[in-house]
Design an enzyme around this catalytic site. Structure first.
Site, PDB file in Angstrom:
ATOM      1  N   HIS A  37       0.837  -1.207   0.000  1.00 28.57           N
ATOM      2  CA  HIS A  37       0.000   0.000   0.000  1.00 28.57           C
ATOM      3  C   HIS A  37       0.875   1.262   0.000  1.00 28.57           C
ATOM      4  CE1 HIS A  37      -2.817  -2.878   2.178  1.00 28.57           C
ATOM      5  NE2 HIS A  37      -3.512  -2.515   1.130  1.00 28.57           N
ATOM      6  N   GLN A  61     -18.104  -6.918  -0.838  1.00 31.20           N
ATOM      7  CA  GLN A  61     -17.219  -7.656  -1.744  1.00 31.20           C
ATOM      8  C   GLN A  61     -16.733  -8.976  -1.163  1.00 31.20           C
ATOM      9  OE1 GLN A  61     -14.213  -4.336  -1.735  1.00 31.20           O
ATOM     10  NE2 GLN A  61     -12.763  -6.027  -1.861  1.00 31.20           N
ATOM     11  N   ASP A 152      -3.627  -7.656  -7.547  1.00 30.23           N
ATOM     12  CA  ASP A 152      -5.015  -8.009  -7.874  1.00 30.23           C
ATOM     13  C   ASP A 152      -5.260  -7.669  -9.344  1.00 30.23           C
ATOM     14  OD1 ASP A 152      -5.991  -8.914  -5.223  1.00 30.23           O
ATOM     15  OD2 ASP A 152      -5.371  -6.900  -4.664  1.00 30.23           O
ATOM     16  N   SER A 188      -2.519  -7.973   3.061  1.00 35.58           N
ATOM     17  CA  SER A 188      -3.005  -7.817   4.441  1.00 35.58           C
ATOM     18  C   SER A 188      -3.296  -9.172   5.073  1.00 35.58           C
ATOM     19  CB  SER A 188      -4.282  -6.974   4.450  1.00 35.58           C
ATOM     20  OG  SER A 188      -4.032  -5.738   3.855  1.00 35.58           O
ATOM     21  N   ARG A 189      -3.717 -10.127   4.251  1.00 35.06           N
ATOM     22  CA  ARG A 189      -4.068 -11.441   4.796  1.00 35.06           C
ATOM     23  C   ARG A 189      -2.845 -12.203   5.307  1.00 35.06           C
ATOM     24  NH1 ARG A 189      -7.796 -10.916   0.557  1.00 35.06           N
ATOM     25  NH2 ARG A 189      -9.967 -11.139   1.218  1.00 35.06           N
TER      26      ARG A 189
HETATM   27  O1  PAF Z   1      -8.060  -4.138  -3.214  1.00 30.09           O
HETATM   28  C1  PAF Z   1      -8.710  -3.754  -2.223  1.00 30.09           C
HETATM   29  O2  PAF Z   1      -8.188  -3.566  -1.128  1.00 30.09           O
HETATM   30  C2  PAF Z   1     -10.208  -3.544  -2.378  1.00 30.09           C
HETATM   31  O3  PAF Z   1     -10.773  -4.466  -3.244  1.00 30.09           O
HETATM   32  C3  PAF Z   1     -10.599  -2.115  -2.747  1.00 30.09           C
HETATM   33  C4  PAF Z   1     -10.097  -1.749  -4.144  1.00 30.09           C
HETATM   34  C5  PAF Z   1     -10.044  -1.135  -1.742  1.00 30.09           C
HETATM   35  C6  PAF Z   1     -12.124  -1.973  -2.774  1.00 30.09           C
HETATM   36  O4  PAF Z   1     -12.678  -2.253  -1.511  1.00 30.09           O
END
Ligand code: PAF
Length: 281
Positions: A37, A61, A152, A188-189
Site C-alpha cells: 500500500h 465484496q 489483484d 493484508s491477509r
Molecule cells: O483491493 C482492495 O483492497 C479492495 O478491493 C478495494 C479496491 C479497496 C475496494 O474495496
C-alpha cells in the site's frame, strides 16, 4: 495528515485543492496496511499534489462471511504508517457514509466475462461489490489518478471497465506487486498466516517463476499439473493455476508467444486464501 470521516468534509477540502489546479491521487484500501500500500501512496505522492488514502473494509465484496469477519483491522497502526509516510488525507468512512441509501439501493455494474472467470468464478459477487464500492469512493474523492496494485490483476481490469462505465474518468496507474524477500506477495491477509504456513507461503511465487521459466521448454498443461501437485503436497488447496492473455484475460490452454501472457494463481492454506500473478513474457 488530515483525517475525514464524512463525505461532505472530504469533498469541501479536496474541492479547495482541485479548484487551484492541484492534482488529487487516490489509493483505495481496506486497511491493515503494508509496504505494498505504501508503494502506491509513494507513487501518488510522486505524481500528484494531494495524496488521499481511504480505509474501508467493504462488506459487499466478501463472498465468504468468515473472511469478512476475520479481515485484519489495525487502524491505529495504519494511521501511524500513513503519517510517517507523509500521506496528506486519510478518508475513513463508516458503512452509512459509503452506502447512505442502503447497500441494495447503491448501483452495481456489469463486468461481463471478467465476472465469470478466475476470481469472478470462485468468488461469486465479489467484483459486483468491488465495483459498487469503488464507484462510490471515486464519487466521494473525485481523484485525477487512481493507484492500484498489480497483485489483484483481475481487479485492475474490472476497475478499468468501471471507469469506462461511469462519468468520472481518473487515470489509472497500476503499480508493481511488492514482495517479501522470499517472493511472497505482500498482502493484508499474510498477517493471519501461522509460522508454519508462512514458511511455505512463497510457493505461489515459486510456481509463477516456474511457469515463466518453463515457457518454450515444457507444455503449460504439464507445468500447471506440477504446480497443483506441489501446492497440494505442501498443504495448500489450489483453486486455480491459470495462463491468460494479459490484455483481456482470455484463458489459454498453452503458451502462446503471439500474446502478452499473465500467469495467475490462487491457493488457500488453512482458511487463508493467497493470490498472486506474474507476466510470463
Ligand atoms: O483491493 C482492495 O483492497 C479492495 O478491493 C478495494 C479496491 C479497496 C475496494 O474495496
Amino acid at each position: 495528515m488530515v483525517v475525514f470521516k464524512r463525505e461532505k468534509d472530504l469533498k469541501r477540502y479536496l474541492l479547495n485543492i482541485s479548484s487551484k489546479g492541484g492534482l488529487v491521487g487516490f489509493v483505495p484500501t481496506m486497511g491493515a496496511l503494508h509496504k505494498g500500500h505504501l508503494s502506491l501512496l509513494k507513487e501518488a505522492q510522486n505524481q500528484c499534489d494531494c495524496s488521499v488514502v481511504s480505509i474501508f473494509v467493504n462488506p459487499t465484496q466478501f463472498n465468504d462471511k468468515e473472511d469478512y469477519e476475520k479481515y485484519p483491522v489495525d487502524t491505529s497502526n495504519d494511521i501511524l504508517l500513513l503519517t510517517e509516510a507523509g500521506c496528506d488525507v486519510l478518508f475513513l468512512p463508516g458503512v452509512e457514509e459509503v452506502y447512505p441509501k442502503g447497500i441494495d439501493n447503491t448501483p452495481t455494474y456489469d463486468f461481463g466475462y471478467l465476472e465469470t472467470i478466475l476470481e469472478g468464478k470462485y468468488r461469486q459477487g465479489h467484483f459486483k461489490g468491488v465495483g459498487q464500492v469503488v464507484a462510490r469512493l471515486l464519487d466521494m474523492v473525485q481523484p485525477d489518478t487512481l493507484f492500484l496494485g498489480q497483485k489483484d490483476y483481475q481487479q485492475c481490469m474490472v476497475l478499468k471497465s468501471l471507469v469506462a462505465q461511469i462519468d468520472l474518468k481518473p487515470e489509472i496507474v497500476i503499480c508493481a506487486t511488492q514482495r517479501e524477500d522470499d517472493g511472497l506477495a505482500m498482502s493484508s491477509r499474510n498477517r493471519r498466516l501461522l509460522p508454519a504456513q508462512r514458511a511455505v507461503a512463497n510457493l505461489l511465487y515459486q510456481c509463477l517463476v516456474s511457469i515463466k521459466t518453463k515457457k518454450g521448454i515444457e507444455r503449460f498443461s504439464i507445468v500447471e499439473k506440477e504446480c497443483r501437485d506441489i501446492l497440494k503436497e505442501k498443504g495448500f488447496t489450489p483453486e486455480y493455476v491459470a495462463l491468460a492473455d494479459a490484455a483481456d484475460l482470455t484463458l489459454l490452454d498453452e503458451y502462446d508467444d503471439n500474446r502478452k501472457m499473465v500467469a495467475l494463481i490462487v491457493a488457500s492454506i488453512g482458511s487463508i486464501r493467497l493470490i498472486d500473478n506474474m507476466f510470463v513474457n
